[in-house]
Write a protein that holds these residues in place. Structure first.
Motif, short mmCIF file in Angstrom:
data_model
loop_
_atom_site.label_atom_id
_atom_site.label_comp_id
_atom_site.label_asym_id
_atom_site.label_seq_id
_atom_site.Cartn_x
_atom_site.Cartn_y
_atom_site.Cartn_z
N GLU A 60 -22.62 20.66 -32.16
CA GLU A 60 -23.32 21.67 -32.96
C GLU A 60 -23.51 22.95 -32.16
N GLU A 61 -23.88 22.81 -30.88
CA GLU A 61 -24.11 24.00 -30.06
C GLU A 61 -22.80 24.72 -29.74
N ILE A 62 -21.74 23.95 -29.50
CA ILE A 62 -20.44 24.58 -29.25
C ILE A 62 -20.04 25.46 -30.44
N VAL A 63 -20.21 24.93 -31.65
CA VAL A 63 -19.85 25.70 -32.84
C VAL A 63 -20.76 26.90 -33.00
N ALA A 64 -22.05 26.72 -32.77
CA ALA A 64 -22.99 27.83 -32.90
C ALA A 64 -22.66 28.96 -31.93
N ARG A 65 -22.31 28.60 -30.70
CA ARG A 65 -21.94 29.62 -29.72
C ARG A 65 -20.65 30.32 -30.14
N GLY A 66 -19.70 29.56 -30.70
CA GLY A 66 -18.46 30.16 -31.17
C GLY A 66 -18.70 31.13 -32.31
N GLU A 67 -19.60 30.77 -33.23
CA GLU A 67 -19.91 31.66 -34.34
C GLU A 67 -20.56 32.96 -33.84
N ALA A 68 -21.48 32.82 -32.88
CA ALA A 68 -22.14 34.01 -32.33
C ALA A 68 -21.12 34.92 -31.63
N HIS A 69 -20.17 34.31 -30.95
CA HIS A 69 -19.15 35.06 -30.24
C HIS A 69 -18.25 35.81 -31.21
N ALA A 70 -17.80 35.12 -32.25
CA ALA A 70 -16.89 35.75 -33.21
C ALA A 70 -17.58 36.87 -33.99
N THR A 71 -18.82 36.64 -34.43
CA THR A 71 -19.53 37.67 -35.20
C THR A 71 -19.92 38.86 -34.33
N LYS A 72 -20.09 38.63 -33.04
CA LYS A 72 -20.37 39.75 -32.13
C LYS A 72 -19.28 40.81 -32.21
N PHE A 73 -18.04 40.38 -32.39
CA PHE A 73 -16.92 41.31 -32.44
C PHE A 73 -16.57 41.72 -33.87
N GLY A 74 -17.38 41.29 -34.82
CA GLY A 74 -17.21 41.78 -36.18
C GLY A 74 -16.64 40.81 -37.19
N ALA A 75 -16.31 39.59 -36.77
CA ALA A 75 -15.82 38.61 -37.73
C ALA A 75 -16.94 38.24 -38.71
N GLU A 76 -16.56 37.99 -39.94
CA GLU A 76 -17.51 37.56 -40.96
C GLU A 76 -17.27 36.08 -41.27
N ILE A 77 -18.34 35.31 -41.34
CA ILE A 77 -18.23 33.88 -41.62
C ILE A 77 -18.89 33.60 -42.96
N ARG A 78 -18.13 32.97 -43.85
CA ARG A 78 -18.68 32.62 -45.16
C ARG A 78 -18.53 31.12 -45.39
N ARG A 79 -19.61 30.50 -45.88
CA ARG A 79 -19.61 29.06 -46.15
C ARG A 79 -19.02 28.80 -47.52
#
Length: 303
Positions: A56-75
């Motif tokens: 769970e933490e690995i994924v959360a860190r990955g999401e934070a990293h991707a969105t930092k550079f502007g990626a958008e995540i939609r469920r």
């Protein structure tokens, strides 16, 4: 229209999104949630975390990293993908999107055995990954559920950690290649073809109970029935498969231009670290295809 749609928000997909977003490509990650990595309570073989880290933490860190550079995540769950004259139309349960390129990183769900109570002991004795969890069962009795080459190979791998290994085919005929079957016999790995009724134990797995009533004491049960890959999307694009996995080239490309794939969907070692690297490769090569060039490994040119 966006530049890149990444389908799947696990380590492979998020790694790809970091690279494409950082390259100033408008990146959308579509992920319905869940996933194999998120369900891992503790991982101690992930580089840089000697004290362990949860999926769970690995994924959360990955999401934070991707969105930092502007990626958008939609469920959102993807239900259809079409190649529309040089771009891709991606339909979800909520909306429709268009992109110049795709990275498929939907992961693979693992086939569960028809054994009562097996889900209750997942993470408490039942595992779907010898490479991940065999270390915890050193010198302890273990079993592998499966009847083919995959099960035989997993049993042989377990011998690096313990001598007390058996294979349970759960009523199926044992169908491993003769060479693998001979190696199991050489190491005195018993193959039990009787159907399994259930697994049991107090807090942790303690035994496997056969339908005959016989009880076999085991501390670990490794499921090796193969993976059911998320290849439906690829099939609509005409991308070929190798069994349950998506066929890709060394650069993670598929047979469809500007569609790349990475992670468990493509088979291989099915490790988080591997998925992250494949996601990076997929993104780098997709970016090169946008530029109309191929990635050049200058180390090979100097060799």
């Amino acid at each position: 229209m966006v530049d890149v749609i990444v389908i799947g928000g696990g380590p492979a997909g998020l790694s790809a999104a970091v690279y494409t977003a950082r390259a100033d490509q408008e990146t959308l990650v579509l992920d319905k949630g869940g996933g194999t990595t998120r369900g891992v309570d503790y991982m101690e073989n992930f580089y840089g975390f000697p004290d362990g880290i949860s999926g769970e933490e690995i994924v959360a860190r990955g999401e934070a990293h991707a969105t930092k550079f502007g990626a958008e995540i939609r469920r959102e769950e993807v239900v259809r993908v079409a190649d529309d004259d040089g771009h891709f139309v991606v339909e979800t349960t909520d909306d429709e999107y268009e992109a110049r390129g795709l990275v498929l990183a939907t992961g693979a769900s693992y086939e569960t055995p028809a054994i009562a109570d097996v889900d209750e002991y997942e993470g408490r004795g039942v595992s779907y990954c010898v490479e991940c969890d065999a270390y915890f069962y050193r010198d302890r009795p273990v079993a592998v559920v499966g009847a083919g080459n995959y099960a035989a190979k997993e049993a042989l791998m377990l011998l690096d950690y313990t001598d007390d290994v058996r294979v349970l085919t759960n009523g199926d005929a044992f169908d491993a290649d003769p060479e693998l079957a001979d190696r199991l016999r050489e190491h005195a790995v018993e193959v039990i073809t009787d159907p399994v009724d259930r697994v049991a134990g107090e807090e942790e797995l303690e035994r496997v109970v056969l339908r005959s009533g016989e009880s076999i004491g085991v501390d670990g049960l490794f499921v090796a029935l193969g993976a059911a890959g998320g290849t439906d999307i690829a099939e609509t694009l005409g991308i070929p498969q190798d069994g349950p996995y998506l066929r890709v080239d060394e650069d993670q490309s598929t047979t469809v231009d500007r569609v790349y794939a990475a992670g468990d969907l493509t088979g291989g070692n099915r490790q988080v670290a591997t998925s992250i690297g494949e996601g990076a490769d997929a993104a780098i090569n997709l970016l090169e295809s946008f530029r109309g060039t191929d990635y050049v490994d200058y180390r090979k040119l100097d060799a």
